[in-house]
Design a protein around this motif. Structure first.
Motif, PDB file in Angstrom:
ATOM      1  N   LYS A  70       0.807  -1.229   0.000  1.00  0.00           N
ATOM      2  CA  LYS A  70       0.000   0.000   0.000  1.00  0.00           C
ATOM      3  C   LYS A  70       0.837   1.275   0.000  1.00  0.00           C
ATOM      4  CE  LYS A  70      -4.115  -1.851   2.213  1.00  0.00           C
ATOM      5  NZ  LYS A  70      -4.950  -1.870   1.024  1.00  0.00           N
ATOM      6  N   ARG A  75      -4.750   5.199  -7.228  1.00  0.00           N
ATOM      7  CA  ARG A  75      -5.653   6.242  -7.751  1.00  0.00           C
ATOM      8  C   ARG A  75      -4.834   7.330  -8.436  1.00  0.00           C
ATOM      9  NH1 ARG A  75     -10.712   5.442  -5.080  1.00  0.00           N
ATOM     10  NH2 ARG A  75     -11.415   7.519  -5.648  1.00  0.00           N
ATOM     11  N   LYS A 131      -2.727  20.454   1.421  1.00  0.00           N
ATOM     12  CA  LYS A 131      -4.166  20.171   1.372  1.00  0.00           C
ATOM     13  C   LYS A 131      -4.541  19.761  -0.046  1.00  0.00           C
ATOM     14  CE  LYS A 131      -5.439  21.105   5.595  1.00  0.00           C
ATOM     15  NZ  LYS A 131      -5.847  19.920   6.378  1.00  0.00           N
ATOM     16  N   ASN A 132      -5.475  18.819  -0.177  1.00  0.00           N
ATOM     17  CA  ASN A 132      -5.967  18.408  -1.486  1.00  0.00           C
ATOM     18  C   ASN A 132      -6.444  19.616  -2.286  1.00  0.00           C
ATOM     19  OD1 ASN A 132      -5.588  15.676  -1.279  1.00  0.00           O
ATOM     20  ND2 ASN A 132      -7.752  15.130  -1.261  1.00  0.00           N
ATOM     21  N   ASN A 137      -9.417  16.337  -4.690  1.00  0.00           N
ATOM     22  CA  ASN A 137     -10.638  16.057  -3.947  1.00  0.00           C
ATOM     23  C   ASN A 137     -11.628  15.276  -4.791  1.00  0.00           C
ATOM     24  OD1 ASN A 137     -10.739  16.727  -1.305  1.00  0.00           O
ATOM     25  ND2 ASN A 137     -11.336  18.855  -1.633  1.00  0.00           N
ATOM     26  N   TYR A 138     -11.778  15.707  -6.039  1.00  0.00           N
ATOM     27  CA  TYR A 138     -12.738  15.098  -6.962  1.00  0.00           C
ATOM     28  C   TYR A 138     -12.435  13.612  -7.137  1.00  0.00           C
ATOM     29  CZ  TYR A 138     -15.733  14.613 -11.088  1.00  0.00           C
ATOM     30  OH  TYR A 138     -16.701  14.229 -11.967  1.00  0.00           O
ATOM     31  N   PHE A 139     -11.159  13.288  -7.324  1.00  0.00           N
ATOM     32  CA  PHE A 139     -10.761  11.883  -7.542  1.00  0.00           C
ATOM     33  C   PHE A 139     -10.291  11.204  -6.253  1.00  0.00           C
ATOM     34  CE2 PHE A 139     -10.074  13.581 -11.944  1.00  0.00           C
ATOM     35  CZ  PHE A 139     -11.039  12.795 -12.563  1.00  0.00           C
ATOM     36  N   LYS A 140     -10.381  11.901  -5.137  1.00  0.00           N
ATOM     37  CA  LYS A 140      -9.932  11.364  -3.824  1.00  0.00           C
ATOM     38  C   LYS A 140      -8.522  10.779  -3.919  1.00  0.00           C
ATOM     39  CE  LYS A 140     -14.536  10.132  -2.090  1.00  0.00           C
ATOM     40  NZ  LYS A 140     -15.373   9.816  -3.273  1.00  0.00           N
ATOM     41  N   ASN A 142      -5.860  11.586  -2.133  1.00  0.00           N
ATOM     42  CA  ASN A 142      -5.105  11.498  -0.882  1.00  0.00           C
ATOM     43  C   ASN A 142      -5.035  10.048  -0.400  1.00  0.00           C
ATOM     44  OD1 ASN A 142      -8.028  12.365  -0.552  1.00  0.00           O
ATOM     45  ND2 ASN A 142      -7.600  11.411   1.424  1.00  0.00           N
TER      46      ASN A 142
ATOM     47  N   GLU B   5     -13.159  23.802  -0.807  1.00  0.00           N
ATOM     48  CA  GLU B   5     -12.915  22.430  -1.259  1.00  0.00           C
ATOM     49  C   GLU B   5     -12.100  21.636  -0.251  1.00  0.00           C
ATOM     50  OE1 GLU B   5     -13.535  25.238  -3.845  1.00  0.00           O
ATOM     51  OE2 GLU B   5     -11.413  24.821  -4.073  1.00  0.00           O
ATOM     52  N   HIS B   6     -11.174  22.320   0.368  1.00  0.00           N
ATOM     53  CA  HIS B   6     -10.272  21.617   1.271  1.00  0.00           C
ATOM     54  C   HIS B   6     -10.983  21.043   2.485  1.00  0.00           C
ATOM     55  CE1 HIS B   6      -7.046  24.342  -0.583  1.00  0.00           C
ATOM     56  NE2 HIS B   6      -7.204  23.244  -1.292  1.00  0.00           N
ATOM     57  N   LEU B   8     -13.824  19.622   2.259  1.00  0.00           N
ATOM     58  CA  LEU B   8     -14.695  18.537   1.803  1.00  0.00           C
ATOM     59  C   LEU B   8     -13.961  17.199   1.697  1.00  0.00           C
ATOM     60  CD1 LEU B   8     -16.604  20.403  -1.037  1.00  0.00           C
ATOM     61  CD2 LEU B   8     -17.474  19.828   1.218  1.00  0.00           C
ATOM     62  N   VAL B   9     -12.679  17.208   2.094  1.00  0.00           N
ATOM     63  CA  VAL B   9     -11.881  15.980   1.956  1.00  0.00           C
ATOM     64  C   VAL B   9     -12.513  14.838   2.738  1.00  0.00           C
ATOM     65  CG1 VAL B   9      -9.681  14.890   2.478  1.00  0.00           C
ATOM     66  CG2 VAL B   9      -9.747  17.221   1.610  1.00  0.00           C
ATOM     67  N   VAL B  10     -12.738  13.736   2.045  1.00  0.00           N
ATOM     68  CA  VAL B  10     -13.251  12.536   2.706  1.00  0.00           C
ATOM     69  C   VAL B  10     -12.117  11.535   2.762  1.00  0.00           C
ATOM     70  CG1 VAL B  10     -14.962  10.690   2.625  1.00  0.00           C
ATOM     71  CG2 VAL B  10     -15.546  12.959   1.777  1.00  0.00           C
ATOM     72  N   GLU B  11     -11.748  11.161   3.960  1.00  0.00           N
ATOM     73  CA  GLU B  11     -10.649  10.211   4.106  1.00  0.00           C
ATOM     74  C   GLU B  11     -11.115   8.826   3.655  1.00  0.00           C
ATOM     75  OE1 GLU B  11      -7.560  10.719   4.979  1.00  0.00           O
ATOM     76  OE2 GLU B  11      -7.815  12.877   5.364  1.00  0.00           O
ATOM     77  N   ARG B  12     -10.258   8.140   2.875  1.00  0.00           N
ATOM     78  CA  ARG B  12     -10.559   6.766   2.497  1.00  0.00           C
ATOM     79  C   ARG B  12     -10.057   5.865   3.597  1.00  0.00           C
ATOM     80  NH1 ARG B  12      -7.806   4.515  -1.845  1.00  0.00           N
ATOM     81  NH2 ARG B  12      -6.210   6.072  -1.529  1.00  0.00           N
ATOM     82  N   PRO B  14      -8.697   2.233   4.962  1.00  0.00           N
ATOM     83  CA  PRO B  14      -7.939   1.164   4.308  1.00  0.00           C
ATOM     84  C   PRO B  14      -8.871   0.062   3.797  1.00  0.00           C
ATOM     85  CG  PRO B  14      -6.974   1.712   6.430  1.00  0.00           C
ATOM     86  CD  PRO B  14      -8.262   2.449   6.340  1.00  0.00           C
ATOM     87  N   ALA B  17     -10.287   0.968   0.449  1.00  0.00           N
ATOM     88  CA  ALA B  17      -9.274   0.891  -0.609  1.00  0.00           C
ATOM     89  C   ALA B  17      -9.065  -0.537  -1.095  1.00  0.00           C
ATOM     90  CB  ALA B  17      -7.959   1.468  -0.109  1.00  0.00           C
ATOM     91  N   ASP B 120     -17.467   3.782  -7.726  1.00  0.00           N
ATOM     92  CA  ASP B 120     -16.598   4.952  -7.821  1.00  0.00           C
ATOM     93  C   ASP B 120     -16.488   5.284  -9.311  1.00  0.00           C
ATOM     94  OD1 ASP B 120     -14.571   6.818  -7.881  1.00  0.00           O
ATOM     95  OD2 ASP B 120     -13.414   5.833  -6.283  1.00  0.00           O
ATOM     96  N   ARG B 122     -16.034   8.018 -10.990  1.00  0.00           N
ATOM     97  CA  ARG B 122     -14.967   8.920 -11.462  1.00  0.00           C
ATOM     98  C   ARG B 122     -13.703   8.136 -11.791  1.00  0.00           C
ATOM     99  NH1 ARG B 122     -16.247  13.589  -6.906  1.00  0.00           N
ATOM    100  NH2 ARG B 122     -18.248  14.163  -7.807  1.00  0.00           N
ATOM    101  N   LEU B 123     -13.297   7.255 -10.878  1.00  0.00           N
ATOM    102  CA  LEU B 123     -12.095   6.453 -11.133  1.00  0.00           C
ATOM    103  C   LEU B 123     -12.348   5.390 -12.202  1.00  0.00           C
ATOM    104  CD1 LEU B 123      -9.117   6.161  -9.993  1.00  0.00           C
ATOM    105  CD2 LEU B 123     -10.530   7.953  -9.023  1.00  0.00           C
TER     106      LEU B 123
END
Lengths: 281, 145
Positions: A70, A75, A131-132, A137-140, A142, B5-6, B8-12, B14, B17, B120, B122-123
């Motif tokens: 990992k 992404r 910061k993202n 942010n759009y594609f996540k 981070n 925007e900053h 709005l970050v959503v942590e993924r 593990p 993923a 998902d 977008r990806l």
């Protein structure tokens, strides 16, 4: 030199190139192409063909280990592959139009610049306060990974997504033109522009270079530039080297990887510039 | 500088993923065994070469390049097919190389399916885009050759 001896010499040299390549996040092409042409006296066409194949093997071998651990950010890798693959096709087709001399000079300058930029940042172990941006942010984009050298989890965010994509197009084009993985351009783009941690940049580069090389290898195959007698020992050796390199990677801290990387950058930069002005063949 | 925007970050997590049938772990495993399989075919071809032709031949003859003459090894898909059916050692080596390339293309396709299953989108689009570019490179290469 008889066929078996020739095969073994290429094989052993390729193990060394693969090890170094995996540690640095390179496909080993920047080491292999000079070795095959200068030390082995092979034609640049065959050197590039063998290098491209080995790039895919290295990237696959090393990427497998990084993905599992990992460290590699898939992404980010896929997002940036949109630019590198198009770049690689452009590069493979432009190869017949652009003079290689001019390209060597451009490449040398870019690498020299990267070396200087990385030298300035040598003290920072991990990026802080990033910061993202909107696209990240759009594609996540981070992520987080466990760093055994620091013995803790590292969370990180991603910036410079648009500029990073642009730089990846150029990296892809250079890959297609010179038949190298151009991890040497991908790593600084992620490290310096997108501000990813060094290890993530290196591992994600390894994941991406194989996909980039896959985009241009078809063109080289049809040109008859992939000589199986040269590419076989190189690909097998580089894969074994990559496995060794991957196992060594976790023992180094980001600073020590960066130091080795800067030395390689300076060396390759000087070589490319000399080649461009025709002093060095 | 924190902007809207900053925040709005959503942590993924593990878990997120690595979920899905074609998870990142699965892709890693596929890459690992796929690359060993491809390289094993390359090695098999190389061994077959030395068994068939011996070890005493001059390497220079095999590795000298000329822009004007056709290479002695297969460099089109139809020539490769012929070589492989005749168990030509260097044809088998080249087959291993092409498997390596297809492995990377397949890997991107699996990533697309995985992201689709995770909803998902977008990806998914990103992965499909990369897949299409890779496929088109083979078609463009074919047309160019």
């Amino acid at each position: 030199m008889n066929t078996l001896l020739f095969f073994l010499v290429l094989f052993i040299a390729s193990i060394a190139a693969g090890t170094l390549g995996a540690i640095l996040g390179l496909g080993g092409g920047v080491i292999l192409v000079p070795f095959l042409t200068l030390a082995m006296g092979l034609d640049i066409h065959y050197a590039i063909g063998a290098s491209l194949v080995s790039v895919i093997a290295t990237s696959s071998g090393a990427a497998a280990a990084y993905v599992r651990s990992k460290v590699s950010n898939l992404r980010v890798g896929l997002y940036l592959s949109m630019a590198t693959t198009i770049g690689a096709i452009s590069g493979a087709y432009l190869a017949g139009v652009v003079s290689k001399q001019a390209l060597y000079i451009i490449f040398g300058v870019v690498l020299g610049y990267s070396a200087i930029a990385m030298l300035k940042k040598r003290k920072s172990e991990l990026p802080v306060g990033i910061k993202n941006d909107r696209l990240a942010n759009y594609f996540k984009l981070n992520g987080s990974y466990h760093d055994p050298a620091l013995s803790r989890n590292v969370d990180y965010q991603v910036t410079g997504s648009v500029l990073g994509l642009g730089m990846m197009y150029i990296a892809g084009a250079v890959s297609g033109l010179l038949g190298i993985g151009s991890g040497i351009l991908k790593v600084p783009a992620m490290d310096l522009v997108m501000r990813l941690p060094m290890k993530v940049s290196s591992a994600t580069s390894n994941f991406m270079i194989g996909i980039t090389a896959a985009a241009s290898v078809g063109v080289y195959f049809l040109r008859g530039s992939i000589n199986p007698f040269i590419a076989a020992p190189v690909a097998i050796g580089v894969l074994l080297g990559a496995i060794l390199g991957t196992h060594f990677l976790h023992r180094f801290t980001a600073t020590s990887i960066r130091t080795v990387f800067i030395v390689v950058l300076v060396f390759v930069s000087a070589q490319m510039l000399l080649k461009g002005v025709g002093i060095y063949h | 500088m924190a902007t809207k925007e900053h925040e709005l970050v959503v942590e993924r997590s593990p878990e997120q993923a690595s979920s899905g049938i074609f998870s990142e772990i699965f892709i890693g495993t596929l890459l690992k065994y796929g690359v060993f399989f491809s390289i094993a075919i390359v090695a098999l071809g190389a061994i077959l070469y030395f068994v068939k032709d011996g070890v005493g031949g001059k390497a220079a003859k095999l590795v000298s390049y000329s822009a004007n003459t056709q290479p002695y090894f297969p460099h089109t898909l139809s020539a490769l097919q012929t070589a492989v059916t005749h168990l030509d050692p260097l044809g088998i080596v080249t087959l291993g190389f092409l498997l390596l390339v297809f492995l990377r293309i397949f890997q991107v396709l699996l990533a697309a399916v995985n992201y689709l299953l995770q909803r998902d989108y977008r990806l998914t689009l990103v992965s499909v885009f990369v897949f299409l570019v890779l496929m088109s490179s083979l078609i463009l290469g074919k047309a160019g050759g």
